[in-house]
Design an enzyme around this catalytic site. Structure first.
Site, PDB file in Angstrom:
ATOM      1  N   ASP A 241       4.147 106.562 -22.965  1.00 30.52           N
ATOM      2  CA  ASP A 241       3.740 106.442 -24.371  1.00 30.52           C
ATOM      3  C   ASP A 241       3.963 104.979 -24.760  1.00 30.52           C
ATOM      4  OD1 ASP A 241       3.057 106.960 -26.978  1.00 30.52           O
ATOM      5  OD2 ASP A 241       4.782 108.236 -27.426  1.00 30.52           O
ATOM      6  N   ARG A 312      -6.820 118.137 -27.842  1.00 24.66           N
ATOM      7  CA  ARG A 312      -6.207 118.220 -29.176  1.00 24.66           C
ATOM      8  C   ARG A 312      -7.065 119.117 -30.072  1.00 24.66           C
ATOM      9  NH1 ARG A 312      -2.641 114.150 -30.851  1.00 24.66           N
ATOM     10  NH2 ARG A 312      -2.466 115.514 -32.666  1.00 24.66           N
TER      11      ARG A 312
HETATM   12  N1   CP Z   1      -1.610 110.917 -29.995  1.00 23.58           N
HETATM   13  C1   CP Z   1      -1.797 110.835 -31.332  1.00 23.58           C
HETATM   14  O1   CP Z   1      -1.129 111.501 -32.127  1.00 23.58           O
HETATM   15  O2   CP Z   1      -2.806 109.997 -31.691  1.00 23.58           O
HETATM   16  P1   CP Z   1      -3.071 109.489 -33.181  1.00 23.58           P
HETATM   17  O3   CP Z   1      -1.886 108.626 -33.568  1.00 23.58           O
HETATM   18  O4   CP Z   1      -4.345 108.692 -33.109  1.00 23.58           O
HETATM   19  O5   CP Z   1      -3.200 110.679 -34.065  1.00 23.58           O
END
Ligand code: CP
Length: 329
Positions: A241, A312
């Site tokens: 991340d 998602r």
């Molecule tokens: N991974 C994620 O939550 O992406 P965003 O910050 O674009 O929503």
């Protein structure tokens, strides 16, 4: 009482199985036949944004539209044109929003804000990311791993880099729930003044304790090492991340120093050689090529980041249907 998803701690194994089952049906229908069942006609999702988002916003709002419902978007920024102001007591906000909407999804800086919303809402509240938790991301990650590998139990996930806060913490509970071993490979925070000043640290005790409780049932384990090779060795999934929250001025200002400290944990093709030959690379995005991973890894054949991002939509549709189903007459 309405179901609240404030972190993976509030999501049971039965919940995960139910969300995955519904997500799979909805995904199959959409991708094979273009079928978008209007299961949530006339229901209203309110999305609340204290911080920016691409994936979370588009997946929830497109998902609700595909299910036949409506959504409205309340942004707390920029201040001059904000729709919602977090200086107002969140209990008042939650009471008002839940008197007019069927579901609230909020992205906030501080986890306590989610607890405040959830505590005073009469409709389900979903955490779209706080400093401590990102449950919808972790549910999607587990779903993507299950789709790719055909199983979850017994797999090894190596989480490289920054181990503070939301994504890693909820992965501890999510992996323990479903029987995946999780290894965090990160720097020794105790030896670094800058990281301590910026409040980088090890996962919160509440998430570790819950993970340990669930791991006893599933037979998995969570471990931490400062050695990136030991962390990634034999992994089925290599996850990283962003090291820097670019919307936080103090982290943006220290970006060069943070980059230097975390560089040994950058996922490179060389480091990937220590994982299993069929290992996959995952990242919740946004990603910064040259920081937490090299471009050849994130853009290479082992990367499943776009399947992960697309899921998602499907997983959150499954979650919304399951949360709102009992309300349908
Ligand atoms: N991974 C994620 O939550 O992406 P965003 O910050 O674009 O929503």
């Amino acid at each position: 009482m309405a179901k609240m998803i404030d972190s993976m701690i509030s999501v049971t194994v039965a919940d995960i199985e139910k969300y995955f089952e519904t997500a799979t049906v909805l995904k199959d229908w959409l991708l094979k036949d273009g079928y978008r069942p209007t299961l949530l006609t006339n229901q209203v999702l309110c999305t609340v944004w204290e911080r920016p988002s691409l994936r979370t916003r588009v997946s929830f709002e497109a998902g609700m539209a595909q299910l036949g419902g409506q959504f409205l978007t309340l942004k707390a920024f920029p201040p001059a044109s904000a729709d919602i102001i977090f200086k107002e007591d969140v209990r008042d906000q939650a009471s008002v929003l839940s008197s007019m909407c069927d579901l609230i999804m909020a992205r906030v800086y501080t986890h306590g804000t989610i607890a405040g919303l959830a505590g005073s809402s009469t409709v389900p509240v979903i955490n779209g990311m706080s400093d401590m938790a990102h449950p919808v991301q972790i549910l999607t990650d587990l779903y993507t791993i299950w789709e790719k590998k055909g199983t979850l139990k017994g797999l090894k996930v190596a989480y490289l880099g920054e181990g503070t806060g939301n994504t890693l913490q909820d992965h501890i509970v999510g992996c323990a729930s479903m029987g995946l071993d999780l290894v965090l490979g990160c720097p020794d925070y105790s030896k670094n003044e800058l990281l301590q000043k910026l409040e980088f640290g090890l996962p919160d005790a509440e998430w570790v304790k819950e993970g340990e409780k669930r791991a006893k049932i599933s037979g998995s384990k969570f471990t931490i090492t400062n050695d990136p090779i030991e962390a990634i060795k034999g992994a089925d999934i290599v996850y990283t991340d962003s090291w820097i929250a670019w919307d936080k001025p103090e982290e943006k200002a220290a970006a060069a120093e943070i980059k230097a400290i975390f560089d040994p944990y950058k996922v490179s093709a060389e480091l990937m050689k220590h994982a299993k030959a069929d290992a996959n690379f995952m990242h919740c995005l946004p990603a910064y090529r040259g920081y937490e991973m090299t471009a050849d890894v994130i853009d290479g054949p082992q990367s499943i980041i776009y399947a992960q991002a697309e899921n998602r939509l499907h997983v959150e549709k499954g979650i919304m249907v399951e949360l709102l189903k009992p309300l349908k007459g």
